[in-house]
Design a protein around this motif. Structure first.
Motif, PDB file in Angstrom:
ATOM      1  N   ARG A  28       0.838  -1.208   0.000  1.00 33.03           N
ATOM      2  CA  ARG A  28       0.000   0.000   0.000  1.00 33.03           C
ATOM      3  C   ARG A  28       0.870   1.255   0.000  1.00 33.03           C
ATOM      4  O   ARG A  28       1.768   1.387   0.847  1.00 33.03           O
ATOM      5  N   VAL A  29       0.574   2.143  -0.933  1.00 36.24           N
ATOM      6  CA  VAL A  29       1.314   3.410  -1.018  1.00 36.24           C
ATOM      7  C   VAL A  29       0.296   4.552  -1.044  1.00 36.24           C
ATOM      8  O   VAL A  29      -0.794   4.420  -1.627  1.00 36.24           O
ATOM      9  N   GLY A  30       0.656   5.649  -0.418  1.00 36.45           N
ATOM     10  CA  GLY A  30      -0.192   6.847  -0.444  1.00 36.45           C
ATOM     11  C   GLY A  30       0.666   8.058  -0.765  1.00 36.45           C
ATOM     12  O   GLY A  30       1.826   8.132  -0.342  1.00 36.45           O
ATOM     13  N   ALA A  31       0.108   8.992  -1.512  1.00 33.93           N
ATOM     14  CA  ALA A  31       0.836  10.224  -1.819  1.00 33.93           C
ATOM     15  C   ALA A  31      -0.062  11.410  -1.492  1.00 33.93           C
ATOM     16  O   ALA A  31      -1.273  11.377  -1.769  1.00 33.93           O
ATOM     17  N   ALA A  32       0.525  12.438  -0.899  1.00 35.92           N
ATOM     18  CA  ALA A  32      -0.202  13.676  -0.616  1.00 35.92           C
ATOM     19  C   ALA A  32       0.602  14.827  -1.210  1.00 35.92           C
ATOM     20  O   ALA A  32       1.813  14.935  -0.974  1.00 35.92           O
ATOM     21  N   LEU A  33      -0.082  15.633  -1.992  1.00 34.47           N
ATOM     22  CA  LEU A  33       0.572  16.684  -2.773  1.00 34.47           C
ATOM     23  C   LEU A  33       0.040  18.046  -2.359  1.00 34.47           C
ATOM     24  O   LEU A  33      -1.171  18.288  -2.432  1.00 34.47           O
ATOM     25  N   LEU A  34       0.950  18.914  -1.926  1.00 39.58           N
ATOM     26  CA  LEU A  34       0.570  20.282  -1.552  1.00 39.58           C
ATOM     27  C   LEU A  34       0.805  21.201  -2.753  1.00 39.58           C
ATOM     28  O   LEU A  34       1.904  21.238  -3.313  1.00 39.58           O
ATOM     29  N   PHE A  73       3.168  22.813  -7.875  1.00 40.61           N
ATOM     30  CA  PHE A  73       3.260  21.986  -6.683  1.00 40.61           C
ATOM     31  C   PHE A  73       4.440  22.377  -5.808  1.00 40.61           C
ATOM     32  O   PHE A  73       5.496  22.753  -6.310  1.00 40.61           O
ATOM     33  N   GLU A  74       4.228  22.260  -4.492  1.00 41.58           N
ATOM     34  CA  GLU A  74       5.273  22.623  -3.526  1.00 41.58           C
ATOM     35  C   GLU A  74       5.946  21.395  -2.928  1.00 41.58           C
ATOM     36  O   GLU A  74       7.163  21.317  -2.869  1.00 41.58           O
ATOM     37  N   VAL A  75       5.122  20.476  -2.450  1.00 38.89           N
ATOM     38  CA  VAL A  75       5.656  19.319  -1.726  1.00 38.89           C
ATOM     39  C   VAL A  75       4.814  18.088  -1.989  1.00 38.89           C
ATOM     40  O   VAL A  75       3.588  18.161  -2.040  1.00 38.89           O
ATOM     41  N   MET A  76       5.495  16.942  -2.145  1.00 40.52           N
ATOM     42  CA  MET A  76       4.775  15.665  -2.172  1.00 40.52           C
ATOM     43  C   MET A  76       5.337  14.772  -1.064  1.00 40.52           C
ATOM     44  O   MET A  76       6.556  14.636  -0.933  1.00 40.52           O
ATOM     45  N   VAL A  77       4.425  14.195  -0.277  1.00 40.57           N
ATOM     46  CA  VAL A  77       4.832  13.193   0.708  1.00 40.57           C
ATOM     47  C   VAL A  77       4.392  11.831   0.184  1.00 40.57           C
ATOM     48  O   VAL A  77       3.225  11.642  -0.188  1.00 40.57           O
ATOM     49  N   ILE A  78       5.336  10.910   0.124  1.00 43.06           N
ATOM     50  CA  ILE A  78       5.039   9.547  -0.340  1.00 43.06           C
ATOM     51  C   ILE A  78       5.192   8.614   0.857  1.00 43.06           C
ATOM     52  O   ILE A  78       6.273   8.517   1.450  1.00 43.06           O
ATOM     53  N   TYR A  79       4.082   7.980   1.188  1.00 38.24           N
ATOM     54  CA  TYR A  79       4.065   7.089   2.358  1.00 38.24           C
ATOM     55  C   TYR A  79       3.904   5.635   1.912  1.00 38.24           C
ATOM     56  O   TYR A  79       3.137   5.346   0.989  1.00 38.24           O
ATOM     57  N   CYS A  80       4.624   4.732   2.554  1.00 35.06           N
ATOM     58  CA  CYS A  80       4.344   3.308   2.347  1.00 35.06           C
ATOM     59  C   CYS A  80       4.380   2.604   3.700  1.00 35.06           C
ATOM     60  O   CYS A  80       5.023   3.082   4.637  1.00 35.06           O
ATOM     61  N   GLU A  81       3.674   1.503   3.772  1.00 35.51           N
ATOM     62  CA  GLU A  81       3.677   0.724   5.005  1.00 35.51           C
ATOM     63  C   GLU A  81       5.041   0.071   5.171  1.00 35.51           C
ATOM     64  O   GLU A  81       5.726  -0.183   4.182  1.00 35.51           O
ATOM     65  N   GLY A  82       5.416  -0.195   6.393  1.00 33.46           N
ATOM     66  CA  GLY A  82       6.676  -0.896   6.633  1.00 33.46           C
ATOM     67  C   GLY A  82       7.740   0.008   7.209  1.00 33.46           C
ATOM     68  O   GLY A  82       7.492   1.177   7.509  1.00 33.46           O
ATOM     69  N   GLU A  83       8.921  -0.551   7.325  1.00 34.53           N
ATOM     70  CA  GLU A  83      10.012   0.125   8.042  1.00 34.53           C
ATOM     71  C   GLU A  83      10.950   0.901   7.138  1.00 34.53           C
ATOM     72  O   GLU A  83      11.838   1.601   7.614  1.00 34.53           O
ATOM     73  N   LYS A  84      10.795   0.727   5.812  1.00 35.59           N
ATOM     74  CA  LYS A  84      11.732   1.386   4.890  1.00 35.59           C
ATOM     75  C   LYS A  84      10.972   2.264   3.902  1.00 35.59           C
ATOM     76  O   LYS A  84      10.052   1.785   3.223  1.00 35.59           O
ATOM     77  N   PRO A  85      11.329   3.554   3.787  1.00 34.32           N
ATOM     78  CA  PRO A  85      10.635   4.430   2.840  1.00 34.32           C
ATOM     79  C   PRO A  85      10.770   3.927   1.409  1.00 34.32           C
ATOM     80  O   PRO A  85      11.770   3.300   1.068  1.00 34.32           O
ATOM     81  N   LEU A 106       9.989  11.110   1.612  1.00 37.75           N
ATOM     82  CA  LEU A 106       9.695   9.672   1.608  1.00 37.75           C
ATOM     83  C   LEU A 106       9.579   9.229   3.061  1.00 37.75           C
ATOM     84  O   LEU A 106      10.527   9.372   3.836  1.00 37.75           O
ATOM     85  N   ILE A 107       8.393   8.739   3.405  1.00 40.90           N
ATOM     86  CA  ILE A 107       8.081   8.452   4.803  1.00 40.90           C
ATOM     87  C   ILE A 107       7.410   7.080   4.922  1.00 40.90           C
ATOM     88  O   ILE A 107       6.660   6.676   4.029  1.00 40.90           O
ATOM     89  N   CYS A 108       7.680   6.376   6.016  1.00 44.89           N
ATOM     90  CA  CYS A 108       7.035   5.066   6.231  1.00 44.89           C
ATOM     91  C   CYS A 108       6.630   4.971   7.695  1.00 44.89           C
ATOM     92  O   CYS A 108       6.473   5.990   8.362  1.00 44.89           O
ATOM     93  N   ASP A 109       6.489   3.754   8.196  1.00 45.84           N
ATOM     94  CA  ASP A 109       6.106   3.603   9.606  1.00 45.84           C
ATOM     95  C   ASP A 109       7.322   3.669  10.529  1.00 45.84           C
ATOM     96  O   ASP A 109       7.181   3.828  11.730  1.00 45.84           O
ATOM     97  N   GLY A 110       8.501   3.503   9.969  1.00 49.35           N
ATOM     98  CA  GLY A 110       9.731   3.585  10.770  1.00 49.35           C
ATOM     99  C   GLY A 110      10.114   5.031  11.013  1.00 49.35           C
ATOM    100  O   GLY A 110       9.367   5.956  10.690  1.00 49.35           O
ATOM    101  N   THR A 111      11.307   5.239  11.551  1.00 54.44           N
ATOM    102  CA  THR A 111      11.712   6.592  11.930  1.00 54.44           C
ATOM    103  C   THR A 111      12.397   7.338  10.782  1.00 54.44           C
ATOM    104  O   THR A 111      12.532   8.553  10.825  1.00 54.44           O
ATOM    105  N   GLN A 112      12.815   6.603   9.761  1.00 56.59           N
ATOM    106  CA  GLN A 112      13.571   7.238   8.675  1.00 56.59           C
ATOM    107  C   GLN A 112      12.683   8.126   7.794  1.00 56.59           C
ATOM    108  O   GLN A 112      11.640   7.691   7.315  1.00 56.59           O
TER     109      GLN A 112
END
Ligand code: THU
Length: 133
Positions: A28-34, A73-85, A106-112
């Motif tokens: 599962r991947v999600g993207a949010a675009l500002l 567009f200014e910023v896109m955040v790309i999220y995926c499940e798991g520990e690695k972006p 690039l963001i996920c459920d982990g801290t990176q």
């Protein structure tokens, strides 16, 4: 990019990833675009039994924004499940570059958290500047 905006984009990307239609990869991947106008558009990946027709979250978010009349567009955040972006695929990088340079997280459920940009993701990319039209 204010902290508030980034948090909100992260939440929106994570939220839309729940709607991911990914029965084949189960990824599962999600993207949010500002946009420059301050609005947020989201997208998630939509797969198909004919695998090559799959569309990534990034392209859905950009297409949704464009359909609403937005092109800056200014910023896109790309999220995926798991520990690695997750890093966007080549097709998405080209698709993003069509609309110029903007920040990408690039963001996920982990801290990176990886902060990058369209230009960094697609150096020397092909674009309108290369067309002699
Ligand atoms: N995917 C995205 O939506 N965005 C990416 O940045 C990488 C890959 C999707 C496509 C497919 O549905 C699944 O993730 C596995 O490749």
């Amino acid at each position: 990019m204010s902290e508030v905006n980034l948090k909100e984009l992260y939440h929106r990307a994570r939220e839309v990833a729940r709607n991911s239609y990914s029965p084949y990869s189960r990824f599962r991947v999600g993207a949010a675009l500002l946009t420059s106008s301050g609005k947020i558009y989201v997208g998630t990946n939509v797969e198909n039994a004919s695998y090559g027709l799959t569309i990534c979250a990034e392209r859905v978010a950009i297409s949704t924004a464009v359909a609403a009349g937005e092109r800056k567009f200014e910023v896109m955040v790309i999220y995926c499940e798991g520990e690695k972006p997750v890093s966007p695929c080549g097709a998405c990088r080209q698709f993003m570059a069509e609309f110029g340079n903007f920040e990408v997280y690039l963001i996920c459920d982990g801290t990176q958290v990886i902060r990058t940009s369209v230009e960094a993701l697609l150096p020397m990319g092909f674009g309108t500047k290369d067309l002699n039209t």
